[in-house]
Design an enzyme around this catalytic site. Structure first.
Site, PDB file in Angstrom:
ATOM      1  N   PHE A   6      -4.901  81.656  39.512  1.00 36.63           N
ATOM      2  CA  PHE A   6      -5.685  81.948  40.710  1.00 36.63           C
ATOM      3  C   PHE A   6      -6.293  80.657  41.241  1.00 36.63           C
ATOM      4  O   PHE A   6      -7.027  79.961  40.540  1.00 36.63           O
ATOM      5  CB  PHE A   6      -6.784  82.968  40.401  1.00 36.63           C
ATOM      6  CG  PHE A   6      -7.575  83.375  41.609  1.00 36.63           C
ATOM      7  CD1 PHE A   6      -6.993  84.139  42.608  1.00 36.63           C
ATOM      8  CD2 PHE A   6      -8.900  83.008  41.752  1.00 36.63           C
ATOM      9  CE1 PHE A   6      -7.719  84.517  43.736  1.00 36.63           C
ATOM     10  CE2 PHE A   6      -9.642  83.390  42.862  1.00 36.63           C
ATOM     11  CZ  PHE A   6      -9.049  84.140  43.859  1.00 36.63           C
ATOM     12  N   GLY A   7      -5.975  80.345  42.495  1.00 34.80           N
ATOM     13  CA  GLY A   7      -6.508  79.155  43.147  1.00 34.80           C
ATOM     14  C   GLY A   7      -7.469  79.523  44.258  1.00 34.80           C
ATOM     15  O   GLY A   7      -7.170  80.395  45.071  1.00 34.80           O
ATOM     16  N   TYR A   8      -8.604  78.853  44.297  1.00 39.09           N
ATOM     17  CA  TYR A   8      -9.621  79.150  45.307  1.00 39.09           C
ATOM     18  C   TYR A   8     -10.200  77.889  45.941  1.00 39.09           C
ATOM     19  O   TYR A   8     -10.951  77.966  46.905  1.00 39.09           O
ATOM     20  CB  TYR A   8     -10.752  79.979  44.682  1.00 39.09           C
ATOM     21  CG  TYR A   8     -11.379  79.297  43.485  1.00 39.09           C
ATOM     22  CD1 TYR A   8     -12.446  78.413  43.641  1.00 39.09           C
ATOM     23  CD2 TYR A   8     -10.883  79.504  42.203  1.00 39.09           C
ATOM     24  CE1 TYR A   8     -12.998  77.763  42.556  1.00 39.09           C
ATOM     25  CE2 TYR A   8     -11.429  78.870  41.110  1.00 39.09           C
ATOM     26  CZ  TYR A   8     -12.490  77.996  41.287  1.00 39.09           C
ATOM     27  OH  TYR A   8     -13.024  77.347  40.207  1.00 39.09           O
ATOM     28  N   GLY A   9      -9.875  76.712  45.390  1.00 41.90           N
ATOM     29  CA  GLY A   9     -10.375  75.431  45.882  1.00 41.90           C
ATOM     30  C   GLY A   9      -9.204  74.477  46.079  1.00 41.90           C
ATOM     31  O   GLY A   9      -8.287  74.761  46.843  1.00 41.90           O
ATOM     32  N   SER A  10      -9.199  73.386  45.342  1.00 42.60           N
ATOM     33  CA  SER A  10      -8.144  72.388  45.513  1.00 42.60           C
ATOM     34  C   SER A  10      -6.771  72.895  45.097  1.00 42.60           C
ATOM     35  O   SER A  10      -5.753  72.357  45.551  1.00 42.60           O
ATOM     36  CB  SER A  10      -8.482  71.104  44.760  1.00 42.60           C
ATOM     37  OG  SER A  10      -8.580  71.340  43.374  1.00 42.60           O
ATOM     38  N   GLU A  85      -8.678  70.573  34.936  1.00 42.90           N
ATOM     39  CA  GLU A  85      -9.848  71.411  35.207  1.00 42.90           C
ATOM     40  C   GLU A  85     -10.921  71.361  34.118  1.00 42.90           C
ATOM     41  O   GLU A  85     -12.080  71.634  34.395  1.00 42.90           O
ATOM     42  CB  GLU A  85      -9.406  72.867  35.413  1.00 42.90           C
ATOM     43  CG  GLU A  85      -8.397  73.070  36.528  1.00 42.90           C
ATOM     44  CD  GLU A  85      -8.918  72.721  37.915  1.00 42.90           C
ATOM     45  OE1 GLU A  85     -10.147  72.748  38.144  1.00 42.90           O
ATOM     46  OE2 GLU A  85      -8.082  72.406  38.781  1.00 42.90           O
TER      47      GLU A  85
END
Length: 176
Positions: A6-10, A85
């Protein structure tokens, strides 16, 4: 079995790994927030920047992108994501249920903020803008991170009023 991230930023604009499929997804009970001081990628220990993290909040939901990873690439993808991360242990790696745009519910590798970590913060929007306008880290200016994320959310049709406001305010502060 396919692994989802799940990606929400970079990860929206710079995943850094090979994926098979990309789809809008939603994560319940979490919200996207500039609640993590960045001392490596978008700031320094002397002048921390801010990066996005998922902060737990009852009733919230975060829209982002689910990226599927082929079975033969899962180990190397996880190793890459952990190196990227988990650099300062402010993020926690969790397997959380997300809802894909097609209605499927899948478990996804998701990086969320550790609310007990020293890099966790809650700042007013103006203070966030002031920090983002000037901070620079090993991966470049904090402004680049903000503007890339905000513009990719718009391209994806994901509404994020806070990021829109921050992007506009930082442009006013920096004159760009």
């Amino acid at each position: 079995m396919t692994m989802w991230v799940f990606g929400y930023g970079s990860l929206l604009w710079n995943p850094g790994f090979e994926y098979q499929e990309s789809m809008i997804a939603s994560l319940p009970e979490w919200h996207r927030s500039f609640c993590m001081r960045s001392i490596h990628h978008r700031g320094t220990e002397e002048q921390p920047g801010l990066v996005l993290a998922l902060d737990a909040q009852d009733g919230a939901h975060c829209q982002g992108v689910a990226l599927s990873v082929a079975p033969e690439l899962q180990d190397q993808t996880l190793a890459y994501l952990r190196e990227r991360e988990l650099i300062s242990s402010a993020y926690l790696e969790k397997m959380l249920d997300i809802t894909l745009a097609d209605g499927r519910i899948v478990e996804a590798v998701t990086y969320v903020i550790d609310p007990n970590h020293v890099q966790y913060c809650h700042l007013e929007m103006e203070e966030q803008a002031q920090i983002i306008a000037t901070a620079v880290g090993g991966r470049g200016p904090n402004t680049e991170y903000l503007h890339n994320t905000a513009s990719h959310l718009i391209e994806l049709g994901i509404q994020d009023d806070d990021l829109d406001w921050l992007s506009a305010r930082v442009r006013m502060l920096t004159g760009t």
